[in-house]
Every structure is written in C-alpha cells, then in structure tokens.
Design a protein around this motif. Sequence first.
Motif, PDB file in Angstrom:
ATOM      1  N   TYR A  13     -70.394  31.203  69.204  1.00 17.15           N
ATOM      2  CA  TYR A  13     -71.028  30.147  69.984  1.00 17.15           C
ATOM      3  C   TYR A  13     -70.141  28.920  69.817  1.00 17.15           C
ATOM      4  O   TYR A  13     -70.205  28.273  68.768  1.00 17.15           O
ATOM      5  CB  TYR A  13     -72.436  29.849  69.480  1.00 17.15           C
ATOM      6  N   GLY A  39     -80.743  33.650  60.178  1.00 14.30           N
ATOM      7  CA  GLY A  39     -79.473  33.038  60.528  1.00 14.30           C
ATOM      8  C   GLY A  39     -78.254  33.912  60.278  1.00 14.30           C
ATOM      9  O   GLY A  39     -77.129  33.514  60.578  1.00 14.30           O
ATOM     10  N   CYS A  40     -78.447  35.147  59.754  1.00 14.27           N
ATOM     11  CA  CYS A  40     -77.292  35.997  59.431  1.00 14.27           C
ATOM     12  C   CYS A  40     -76.711  36.683  60.662  1.00 14.27           C
ATOM     13  O   CYS A  40     -75.635  37.259  60.605  1.00 14.27           O
ATOM     14  CB  CYS A  40     -77.648  37.019  58.360  1.00 14.27           C
ATOM     15  N   GLY A  41     -77.456  36.643  61.772  1.00 10.25           N
ATOM     16  CA  GLY A  41     -76.911  37.212  63.003  1.00 10.25           C
ATOM     17  C   GLY A  41     -77.605  38.468  63.513  1.00 10.25           C
ATOM     18  O   GLY A  41     -77.156  39.086  64.476  1.00 10.25           O
ATOM     19  N   LYS A  42     -78.735  38.821  62.890  1.00  9.34           N
ATOM     20  CA  LYS A  42     -79.433  40.059  63.273  1.00  9.34           C
ATOM     21  C   LYS A  42     -79.836  40.063  64.739  1.00  9.34           C
ATOM     22  O   LYS A  42     -79.547  40.997  65.473  1.00  9.34           O
ATOM     23  CB  LYS A  42     -80.721  40.253  62.435  1.00  9.34           C
ATOM     24  N   SER A  43     -80.548  39.005  65.155  1.00  8.82           N
ATOM     25  CA  SER A  43     -81.034  39.070  66.538  1.00  8.82           C
ATOM     26  C   SER A  43     -79.907  38.886  67.542  1.00  8.82           C
ATOM     27  O   SER A  43     -79.959  39.471  68.620  1.00  8.82           O
ATOM     28  CB  SER A  43     -82.204  38.133  66.810  1.00  8.82           C
ATOM     29  N   THR A  44     -78.869  38.171  67.160  1.00  8.70           N
ATOM     30  CA  THR A  44     -77.713  38.079  68.059  1.00  8.70           C
ATOM     31  C   THR A  44     -77.128  39.470  68.308  1.00  8.70           C
ATOM     32  O   THR A  44     -76.849  39.851  69.444  1.00  8.70           O
ATOM     33  CB  THR A  44     -76.642  37.145  67.461  1.00  8.70           C
TER      34      THR A  44
HETATM   35  P1  ADP Z   1     -81.044  35.953  62.655  1.00  6.64           P
HETATM   36  O1  ADP Z   1     -81.575  36.789  63.763  1.00  6.64           O
HETATM   37  O2  ADP Z   1     -80.467  36.771  61.546  1.00  6.64           O
HETATM   38  O3  ADP Z   1     -82.032  34.957  62.171  1.00  6.64           O
HETATM   39  P2  ADP Z   1     -79.447  34.766  64.723  1.00  6.64           P
HETATM   40  O4  ADP Z   1     -78.774  35.939  65.340  1.00  6.64           O
HETATM   41  O5  ADP Z   1     -80.627  34.208  65.418  1.00  6.64           O
HETATM   42  O6  ADP Z   1     -79.801  35.133  63.213  1.00  6.64           O
HETATM   43  O7  ADP Z   1     -78.398  33.592  64.528  1.00  6.64           O
HETATM   44  C1  ADP Z   1     -77.116  33.792  63.943  1.00  6.64           C
HETATM   45  C2  ADP Z   1     -76.343  32.504  63.958  1.00  6.64           C
HETATM   46  O8  ADP Z   1     -75.977  32.176  65.290  1.00  6.64           O
HETATM   47  C3  ADP Z   1     -77.124  31.305  63.449  1.00  6.64           C
HETATM   48  O9  ADP Z   1     -76.207  30.469  62.782  1.00  6.64           O
HETATM   49  C4  ADP Z   1     -77.661  30.665  64.710  1.00  6.64           C
HETATM   50  O10 ADP Z   1     -77.886  29.291  64.559  1.00  6.64           O
HETATM   51  C5  ADP Z   1     -76.509  30.921  65.682  1.00  6.64           C
HETATM   52  N1  ADP Z   1     -76.973  31.037  67.078  1.00  6.64           N
HETATM   53  C6  ADP Z   1     -77.826  31.977  67.561  1.00  6.64           C
HETATM   54  N2  ADP Z   1     -78.030  31.796  68.870  1.00  6.64           N
HETATM   55  C7  ADP Z   1     -77.301  30.711  69.211  1.00  6.64           C
HETATM   56  C8  ADP Z   1     -77.093  30.001  70.436  1.00  6.64           C
HETATM   57  N3  ADP Z   1     -77.669  30.403  71.579  1.00  6.64           N
HETATM   58  N4  ADP Z   1     -76.271  28.940  70.419  1.00  6.64           N
HETATM   59  C9  ADP Z   1     -75.666  28.553  69.281  1.00  6.64           C
HETATM   60  N5  ADP Z   1     -75.829  29.155  68.097  1.00  6.64           N
HETATM   61  C10 ADP Z   1     -76.629  30.220  68.055  1.00  6.64           C
END
Ligand code: ADP
Length: 225
Positions: A13, A39-44
């Motif tokens: 991002y 915040g580790c990136g699971k849902s991403t």
């Molecule tokens: P988790 O699902 O493990 O809580 P996320 O996948 O939501 O983690 O987020 C992983 C990282 O990417 C975090 O640092 C989050 O802030 C960042 N992030 C997620 N989505 C976005 C976005 N749309 N824009 C910027 N940063 C993002």
Amino acid sequence: MATVEIRDVRKSYGPVEAIKGIDIAIRDGEFLVLLGPSGCGKSTLLRMVAGLEGITGGEIAIGGRVVNHLEPKDRDIAMVFQNYALYPHMTVFDNMAYGLKIRGIPKTEIRARVDKAAEILELGRFLERRPSQLSGGQRQRVAMGRAIVREPAAFLFDEPLSNLDAKLRTQMRVEIKRLQDRLRITSLYVTHDQVEAMTLADRILVMNHGVAEQIGTPLEVYQRP
Ligand code: ADP
Ligand code: ADP
C-alpha cells in the motif's frame, strides 16, 4: 492436486509492504488456517485470493488456473464473513438460493442444492423464515449454507466467528469442524484465535508482519519453542 496456490504473493500500500512474499499450496480438501496478530496481513492475503484486493506481485491459482486478473465472481470461491450480511427481506431459502439464481442455475437444481445444504446444516425447518426470526447461530449457518450451495472450489473464511459471544463461538466452531469432516472443501480460514486454529486446521500458517513465520500441523506449530 493443490486447489489454491499462492506463489510469492506480495502486496504494497504505497510505501507499506503489507505482504512480503508468501508461498503456500492448499491441498485439495485441506483446511488451512491463517493465524496471526491484528495487522499481520491475514485479511489482505485472503482478500487477494478472493479478488477483492489487487496483488502487487506473484501469482494465485485456484483449481490449477491462474486467477490474478479474474473478478471475484469468476474465481470459483465462496466467502463467509463475520457479519453474515443476509438479506433481511428474503426468506432463508431465498438467501441461500440467491447466488445460484443470479448465476442462472435452473430452479430444480437450486431447490435440490438448497435442500441438501439445509439438511446438512439442520435448517430444513427454517427455510421459510426471515433472518430476524432466527438465532445468531442459525443465521451463521444460513451464511454457510449460502456458500455451500455454490459448490465452490474453495471456501474463504474471514474471521467468521469473531462477532459471536463465547458460547456461540464454541458451538459454531464445532459446527464448522463437523461440516469440514463431512464435506472436505478446500478452505482458507483467517483468525487470530489460537483455539480456532488448533481445532479446525489441518495446517496452520502463522503470519507476522507480512511474512510466513511457520507452516505446519497444529501439533508442529504449538510444539515448537
Ligand atoms: P490483519 O487481517 O492481519 O489484521 P490486514 O491484512 O488487515 O491485517 O492489514 C495488514 C497491514 O496492511 C496493516 O498494516 C494494515 O494497516 C495495512 N492495510 C490493510 N489494508 C490497507 C489499505 N487499504 N490501505 C493501506 N494500508 C492497509
Ligand atoms: P479487520 O481487522 O476486521 O480486517 P480492518 O479495520 O483492519 O478490519 O480493515 C477494514 C478495511 O479497512 C479493510 O478493507 C482494509 O483493507 C482497510 N484498511 C485497513 N487498514 C487500513 C489503512 N491503514 N489504511 C486504509 N485502509 C485500511
């Protein structure tokens, strides 16, 4: 044959590297849990497999087919979310049938698939009710029914139990386990709950700061110092 292959997948991002190169092949019928702190990136990662998020690098294949450029609806996956997002004005039957209707599946086929899913989920008596007339657990089962009837190549679960109270969470965990033992659908399941990971997973991928820290069976992961 692996059904979901994640090959050196990366996501940035802007300057933030959320996923720094993940490699994992989820086998046919395997239940893989993505575990790690917020915040580790699971849902991403899950959202990239679903096609809800673009990928910065690498490749994702579902059922042997590279899906990087395919829309979510063309990926042969079904998602189960934490907020079940049922249509409040539709009956349980119509909620489960909706995704099949919009794909043009014939009515008799829809009826057969919904009835089968309702039997497995013990929802047969509730097909004519509306979501507001169901308990939380029943609603969650309808949400799963909606995914099952699609007969997808893979299920993607995004913390489906995180909004439930402790008692219901335990019930639903048992329910998902039972479904998995019966249906053996390739699954990718995101959670930060170690008990869920322990009880549901064939293998766990432990994520930390966008990298795979460990991959193994629950025993392997928890026996490691
Ligand atoms: P988790 O699902 O493990 O809580 P996320 O996948 O939501 O983690 O987020 C992983 C990282 O990417 C975090 O640092 C989050 O802030 C960042 N992030 C997620 N989505 C976005 C976005 N749309 N824009 C910027 N940063 C993002
Ligand atoms: P969850 O932890 O349940 O995944 P989040 O609050 O992390 O929920 O994310 C909710 C939405 O906000 C997601 O679509 C995610 O991509 C987006 N998001 C997460 N972190 C950021 C961020 N730092 N900047 C912009 N969008 C973000």
